[in-house]
Design a protein around this motif. Sequence first.
Motif, PDB file in Angstrom:
ATOM      1  N   GLY A   1       0.763  -1.293  -0.041  1.00  0.00           N
ATOM      2  CA  GLY A   1      -0.063   0.159   0.131  1.00  0.00           C
ATOM      3  C   GLY A   1       0.841   1.281   0.091  1.00  0.00           C
TER       4      GLY A   1
ATOM      5  N   SER B   1      -3.449  -0.425   5.202  1.00  0.00           N
ATOM      6  CA  SER B   1      -2.625  -1.545   4.879  1.00  0.00           C
ATOM      7  C   SER B   1      -3.001  -2.818   5.629  1.00  0.00           C
ATOM      8  CB  SER B   1      -1.087  -1.145   5.496  1.00  0.00           C
ATOM      9  OG  SER B   1      -1.004  -1.168   6.890  1.00  0.00           O
TER      10      SER B   1
ATOM     11  N   TYR C   1      -0.116   4.540   1.457  1.00  0.00           N
ATOM     12  CA  TYR C   1      -0.153   4.616   3.031  1.00  0.00           C
ATOM     13  C   TYR C   1       1.109   5.507   3.690  1.00  0.00           C
ATOM     14  CZ  TYR C   1       0.155   2.361   7.670  1.00  0.00           C
ATOM     15  OH  TYR C   1       0.001   2.205   8.892  1.00  0.00           O
TER      16      TYR C   1
ATOM     17  N   ILE D   1       5.179   2.151   9.201  1.00  0.00           N
ATOM     18  CA  ILE D   1       5.111   0.693   8.885  1.00  0.00           C
ATOM     19  C   ILE D   1       5.899  -0.378   9.709  1.00  0.00           C
ATOM     20  CG2 ILE D   1       4.689   1.419   6.597  1.00  0.00           C
ATOM     21  CD1 ILE D   1       7.241   0.510   5.908  1.00  0.00           C
TER      22      ILE D   1
END
Length: 266
Positions: free
Chosen positions: A121, A182, A253, A257
């Motif tokens: 994403g 995500s 996104y 992460i």
Amino acid sequence: MRGGTEKRPVGGSADRAGWRPRLPRPANPGLWRALVPVVALLAGLLAATTASTARGTDLRSAGRSNLTDLIRQTEARAAQDNRLVRQLQAEVAAATDRLAQADERIAAIKARAQPLLMPAGLVAMTGPGLSVTLDDAHPAEPESDPVKANALVVHESDLQAAVNALWAGGAEAVMVMNQRLSATSAVRCVGNTLLLNGRVYSPPFTVSAIGPVAQMRIALNESISLQQYREDADAYGLGYEVSEREKIEVPAYDAPIGLRYAEVGD
């Protein structure tokens, strides 16, 4: 009369109306006369102080105004921090591209990571898809029954059911409100507001997905959780709308992460 029994008149209502019980008198009436002007002076001083402080406004509303201002200031700082994060991410990406031109190791790492950007994403997408809007009910009168009141709002499980159904229908990219989801994104509700990646949203909530429209619509219709929501929408007036869109723009996104997970202790 001390030491004996006090005689009270007897008879009809006229007799009772004419009799008045004897109340004890203060031991020092002069003291009470002196305190009366003091109390009156203090009351006047308190009234004057309150009027001067309020300056024609409601003192009780100050706390609410301060809280509202604090929320707005916090949201403004969060938005500024998000812009700074995106700017730094762009600078890091640009620096990586420059280094990859001169460093073979960085170029090899970038080449291996490139096919993973789309599934993660991290790349913006545009295409046809569906938008699902869920909204609280708006009764004419506030509901006093807690059980019924709970059925009048969109819950976290309702939003998650819509997201899961779209994924199950083959969605290639999903966003809630204006944020890309995500594989590790969590939909959380606090009260009747949505908390997503540190940002707060109020209903109505919109879930948009790029992907095969027919398959995603079938997945929405077959979702057991959404079937219950649609029944509540018919019974209590909750909002539920599915619309087909020729062009949906889903951003990349941009939230952290990094994965946080538990480990077995030694």
